[in-house]
Design an enzyme around this catalytic site. Structure first.
Site, mmCIF file in Angstrom:
data_model
loop_
_atom_site.group_PDB
_atom_site.id
_atom_site.type_symbol
_atom_site.label_atom_id
_atom_site.label_comp_id
_atom_site.label_asym_id
_atom_site.label_seq_id
_atom_site.Cartn_x
_atom_site.Cartn_y
_atom_site.Cartn_z
ATOM 1 N N CYS A 320 1.058 -1.138 0.059
ATOM 2 C CA CYS A 320 0.105 0.007 -0.030
ATOM 3 C C CYS A 320 0.857 1.253 -0.133
ATOM 4 C CB CYS A 320 -0.988 -0.011 1.125
ATOM 5 S SG CYS A 320 -0.083 0.048 2.739
ATOM 6 N N GLU A 354 -1.977 1.144 -5.035
ATOM 7 C CA GLU A 354 -1.638 -0.157 -4.452
ATOM 8 C C GLU A 354 -0.825 -0.805 -5.319
ATOM 9 O OE1 GLU A 354 -3.028 -2.178 -1.529
ATOM 10 O OE2 GLU A 354 -3.924 -0.537 -0.413
#
Length: 366
Positions: A320, A354
């Site tokens: 992330c 992401e």
């Protein structure tokens, strides 16, 4: 960072810019062309939370721009939220407006939806909740057809259950997940399903056993487990471990051992520098790990975990935070190459992206 401007007409170009930035950032590591997984431009968020702003007798959903933190922005509609959240918001506000019992000192509202149609609402207060609140809340839950929870300091009232059940199809299987109120769940359900599909595609044919760190509620564990002989999965959150056990059983998965340990603890256990009572029923010598799967927090992998990763033929990494991913890839560059890459747009209209990498050890089986 100011609140994002939501314009579906700009979505494709904004995503293209983020993909270009990803390619440039990872060009020094000879990253292959990434698979790109876009989001739906609207109604993609399964989680939403709002402050409740009181102005006289009126109460409104509100958000705050970090550039003007004391100035509330009233939210009439929130089109990036799941349609079930969007439908519930005006009905909930109307009921709150009409009920002093439900409205008084209400501080925040949190929504959690699922792709399969369930919805949970948490009402958070700056006052103790009593029997009159519970009676009014039960009527509200029935009227809206939702799971409803009331919270205040050192108090939590659960009217029926404090979780929702997510359910969706993936690669010919029907996956089920308990998602507990207050614990981490993937915010963009559609993109999460694409992440799971990509991870399964990278893992297919690996053979051997899987070590998974930061497994959370078993989001990836449930999807990946059938592709390996055995799985050892670790997580530190007690709530997430509880949900993961439920999710493994709900999906008839019996080849996973769960241990509640941090990544540095499992690293120490695997290299035999420490012994842990929590591992007394786990035969580490019996595992033949072929693959390491990690989905770490924004801080990425710590030094002991990077050192552990060097010993794996295949590392499947969901990140992330591209910056810490770059740091980890640089630390692994002497032993591993990037064999596959993907970007997942969990958060449209923001800078956030992401990404996923498959790293294979030079000269290894991968």
């Amino acid at each position: 960072m100011p609140l994002p401007a939501i314009d579906p007409a700009e979505y494709a170009s904004q995503l293209a810019d983020k993909v270009t930035q990803f390619k440039q950032a990872f060009a020094p590591f000879a990253v292959p062309e990434p698979a790109v997984f876009p989001s739906a431009p609207l109604h993609y968020r399964l989680r939403a939370e709002f402050r409740m702003w009181h102005d006289g007798e009126r109460v409104d959903y509100a958000m705050f721009d970090p550039a003007k933190p004391k100035q509330p922005i009233a939210i009439e509609q929130f089109d990036i939220a799941d349609e079930s959240i969007c439908a519930a918001m005006p009905r909930l506000r109307e009921r709150l407006q009409a009920s002093e019992t439900l409205k008084r000192r209400l501080f925040q509202v949190e929504f959690l939806a699922t792709l399969s149609g369930e919805l949970m609402i948490s009402l958070i207060y700056h006052r103790p909740l009593d029997e009159s609140w519970e009676a009014a809340a039960r009527e509200l839950a029935v009227e809206l057809g939702v799971q409803l929870i009331g919270r205040s300091r050192k108090q939590k009232i659960v009217l029926e259950r404090d979780w929702v059940l997510e359910q969706f199809a993936l690669d010919g299987r029907e996956l089920r997940y308990k998602q507990i109120e207050g614990s981490f769940t993937q915010p963009n359900g559609g993109v999460n399903r694409q992440m799971l599909g990509w991870a399964c595609e990278q893992a297919r044919g690996s053979g051997g056993d899987l070590l998974e760190l930061y497994c959370g509620n078993g989001n990836f564990t449930v999807a990946l487990a059938p592709l390996f002989e055995r799985v050892l999965a670790t997580e530190v959150s007690k709530t997430s471990v509880e949900a993961a056990h439920y999710n493994l059983a709900a999906n008839d998965i019996d080849n996973v051992a769960m241990v509640r340990m941090s990544s540095d603890e499992i690293s120490a256990a695997l290299v035999r520098t420490r012994e842990f009572r929590r591992m007394k029923d786990v035969d580490l010598d019996g595992y033949g790990f072929s693959t390491l799967f990690v989905d770490p927090p924004r801080s990425g992998l710590d030094a002991p975990t990077v050192e552990l990763a060097r010993g794996f033929d295949r590392i499947l990494y969901i990140s992330c935070n591209p910056q810490t991913l770059q740091e980890n890839v640089a630390a692994l560059q002497a032993t591993h190459d990037i064999a596959g890459a993907a970007v997942f747009d969990q958060f449209p209209y923001t800078r956030h992206l992401e990404c996923g990498l498959l790293l294979t050890r030079r000269g290894g089986r991968g």
